[in-house]
Design a protein around this motif. Structure first.
Motif, PDB file in Angstrom:
ATOM      1  N   CYS A 192       0.849  -1.194   0.000  1.00  0.00           N
ATOM      2  CA  CYS A 192       0.000   0.000   0.000  1.00  0.00           C
ATOM      3  C   CYS A 192       0.886   1.246   0.000  1.00  0.00           C
ATOM      4  CB  CYS A 192      -0.896   0.029   1.244  1.00  0.00           C
ATOM      5  SG  CYS A 192      -2.060  -1.344   1.358  1.00  0.00           S
ATOM      6  N   TYR A 234     -11.305  -0.561  -8.186  1.00  0.00           N
ATOM      7  CA  TYR A 234      -9.863  -0.617  -7.933  1.00  0.00           C
ATOM      8  C   TYR A 234      -9.250   0.682  -7.406  1.00  0.00           C
ATOM      9  CZ  TYR A 234      -9.958  -5.041 -10.450  1.00  0.00           C
ATOM     10  OH  TYR A 234     -10.231  -6.336 -10.839  1.00  0.00           O
ATOM     11  N   GLY A 286      -5.509   0.362   0.774  1.00  0.00           N
ATOM     12  CA  GLY A 286      -5.869  -1.050   0.671  1.00  0.00           C
ATOM     13  C   GLY A 286      -7.350  -1.335   0.743  1.00  0.00           C
ATOM     14  N   LYS A 302      -9.558  -0.809  -1.709  1.00  0.00           N
ATOM     15  CA  LYS A 302     -10.052  -1.231  -3.012  1.00  0.00           C
ATOM     16  C   LYS A 302      -9.304  -2.495  -3.440  1.00  0.00           C
ATOM     17  CE  LYS A 302     -13.033   2.041  -4.281  1.00  0.00           C
ATOM     18  NZ  LYS A 302     -14.433   1.744  -4.705  1.00  0.00           N
ATOM     19  N   GLN A 303      -9.758  -3.128  -4.511  1.00  0.00           N
ATOM     20  CA  GLN A 303      -9.137  -4.384  -4.942  1.00  0.00           C
ATOM     21  C   GLN A 303      -7.692  -4.156  -5.393  1.00  0.00           C
ATOM     22  OE1 GLN A 303     -11.218  -7.082  -7.534  1.00  0.00           O
ATOM     23  NE2 GLN A 303     -13.226  -6.286  -6.930  1.00  0.00           N
ATOM     24  N   PRO A 304      -6.810  -5.131  -5.159  1.00  0.00           N
ATOM     25  CA  PRO A 304      -5.412  -5.003  -5.606  1.00  0.00           C
ATOM     26  C   PRO A 304      -5.267  -5.426  -7.061  1.00  0.00           C
ATOM     27  CG  PRO A 304      -5.694  -7.090  -4.479  1.00  0.00           C
ATOM     28  CD  PRO A 304      -7.043  -6.387  -4.408  1.00  0.00           C
ATOM     29  N   HIS A 311      -2.221  -2.527  -3.839  1.00  0.00           N
ATOM     30  CA  HIS A 311      -3.423  -1.707  -3.776  1.00  0.00           C
ATOM     31  C   HIS A 311      -3.129  -0.248  -4.167  1.00  0.00           C
ATOM     32  CE1 HIS A 311      -5.934  -4.657  -1.494  1.00  0.00           C
ATOM     33  NE2 HIS A 311      -4.740  -5.087  -1.112  1.00  0.00           N
ATOM     34  N   ASP A 312      -4.162   0.416  -4.664  1.00  0.00           N
ATOM     35  CA  ASP A 312      -4.128   1.864  -4.902  1.00  0.00           C
ATOM     36  C   ASP A 312      -3.079   2.282  -5.932  1.00  0.00           C
ATOM     37  OD1 ASP A 312      -6.163   2.422  -2.957  1.00  0.00           O
ATOM     38  OD2 ASP A 312      -4.661   2.126  -1.391  1.00  0.00           O
TER      39      ASP A 312
END
Length: 408
Positions: free
Chosen positions: A95, A230, A245, A247-249, A255-256
């Protein structure tokens, strides 16, 4: 080299006393990268002397096309021509660096000033020498300290925290508004106290990690409407950053990479840089090392960005005169910006598999132009800056100062 996509990041494996390595194949349930004699694996690191932690994910070496094809929607001219770049293995932050992590660095300010003053005074004043001798951890820190060359400067206290924290200040939200120099100093501090080498990614490494093997506009495909799953961007952020983190990786567990906070990389921004790169160049050779204060490259888009600006190949650039308009200091702060675009800029850390030599350490950690060097020196001369050497003894020395009541 093998790469296994499934994740078990809450069970890091340690081997040979080196964080992030396993001597045996960890199996299909752990994301790993096969090395010559061992395996790179995910790990969790507690920042020494603090309650903050961060997670690192291994990324395999490989090659890919840097930039975007002319057919890509919302493409800008500075994203081409596409160039094949070879990338060496590394670990990268799962992240973006959070406020919990960055505030741990900001909180060193008082300790840095106290240690700097004691270092100066103990060789000149008997009272200061006795003060140091009464604190064995501090004395050990000084006695085993290297040279001033290793000094890290700490961000000065915020001039206007309401601005800096306007898009969010919770511990799990991404830290934003710091300059690239401040982000580089964070990685130097973290490297010193952990004994592991961290730095910002290069632009080519960042895009490689963001793509996670994809060749589409986003790591999840070409449909910008899918970014809702995402990333945090202008239409869903509600004018603030969001917990890292959340949202979806992407396929490599990061993530992000699209939105939330845009991220500093090491490179200067040059709109025609890709046209100057030869084919099959290494990521290390592809770096545009800065020679002036701005513009520098920012990647990934932010909570302020359109979906198009959050694409894997999209490049943004810093603009110091516009980003520190409200800074009342002269010269402007080397550590903080003050305007809205900077409230969307943070960073992510990278740890290379191959150790960096002394020359490279200076390039990725220290002030890279005279303007920044002089601005930092001026702050230190005025008594507003704070610096000390960052090594594995530093957290114990800081704890000793706190326990003795010499700092809060």
């Amino acid at each position: 080299m093998a790469f296994i996509a499934s994740l078990v990041l809450n069970h890091p494996l340690h081997a040979k006393d080196l964080r992030g390595f396993a001597t045996e194949n960890p199996g299909d349930t752990v994301q790993s990268v096969a090395n010559d004699e061992d395996f790179m694996v995910p790990y969790v690191c507690s920042i020494p002397g603090t309650y903050a932690t961060f997670e690192m994910v291994p990324v395999p070496g490989g090659e890919y096309l840097l930039g975007s094809p002319k057919s890509e929607a919302n493409r800008n001219e500075d994203e081409g021509p596409q160039v094949t770049v070879k990338v060496s293995p590394f670990w990268i932050g799962k992240c973006e660096v959070s406020w919990a992590e960055y505030r741990a660095f900001m909180a060193q300010y008082e300790a840095f000033k106290k240690l700097d003053s004691l270092r100066f005074a103990r060789s000149r004043m008997e009272s200061a020498k006795k003060e140091v001798d009464a604190l064995p951890e501090v004395k050990k820190y000084f006695d085993e300290q290297k040279t001033e060359v290793d000094a890290v400067t700490c961000p000065t206290p915020l001039y206007d925290s309401s601005f800096t924290y306007a898009p969010g200040e919770e511990p799990n939200q991404p830290a934003v508004t710091m300059t690239q120099f401040a982000a580089k100093q964070y990685t130097k501090w973290l490297s010193g106290i952990t004994g592991e080498q961290y730095r910002l990614p290069t632009e080519a490494e960042w895009e490689y990690a963001a793509r996670a093997g994809s060749e589409t506009a986003y790591s999840f495909g070409d449909d910008p409407e899918s970014i809702e799953e995402y990333g945090w961007y202008e239409d869903n952020s509600d004018f603030e950053t969001h917990p890292v983190g959340s949202k979806q990786p992407n396929a490599w567990g990061l993530h992000d990479m699209h939105g939330n906070a845009a991220e500093w990389v090491l490179d200067a921004y040059e709109p025609e840089h890709y046209s100057q790169l030869k084919s099959d160049i290494s990521a290390a050779e592809a770096v545009a090392w800065p020679t002036r204060l701005f513009p520098r490259v920012i990647r990934g888009g932010s909570w302020l960005s359109s979906p198009g600006d959050c694409r894997s190949a999209a490049r943004q650039q810093s603009d110091d005169p516009e980003w520190n308009l409200s800074d009342p200091n002269l010269p402007k702060s080397p550590w903080w910006f003050t305007e809205e675009q900077a409230t969307g800029v943070g960073f992510r850390i990278l740890r290379p598999l191959e150790p960096m030599d002394t020359e490279m350490q200076k390039k990725v950690w220290d002030a890279d132009i005279k303007r920044i060097q002089q601005d930092v020196a001026d702050r230190l001369d005025e008594g507003r800056g704070a610096q000390t050497a960052a090594d594995k003894q530093l957290p114990e020395a800081v704890d000793a100062l706190k326990l003795s009541g010499k700092i809060q």
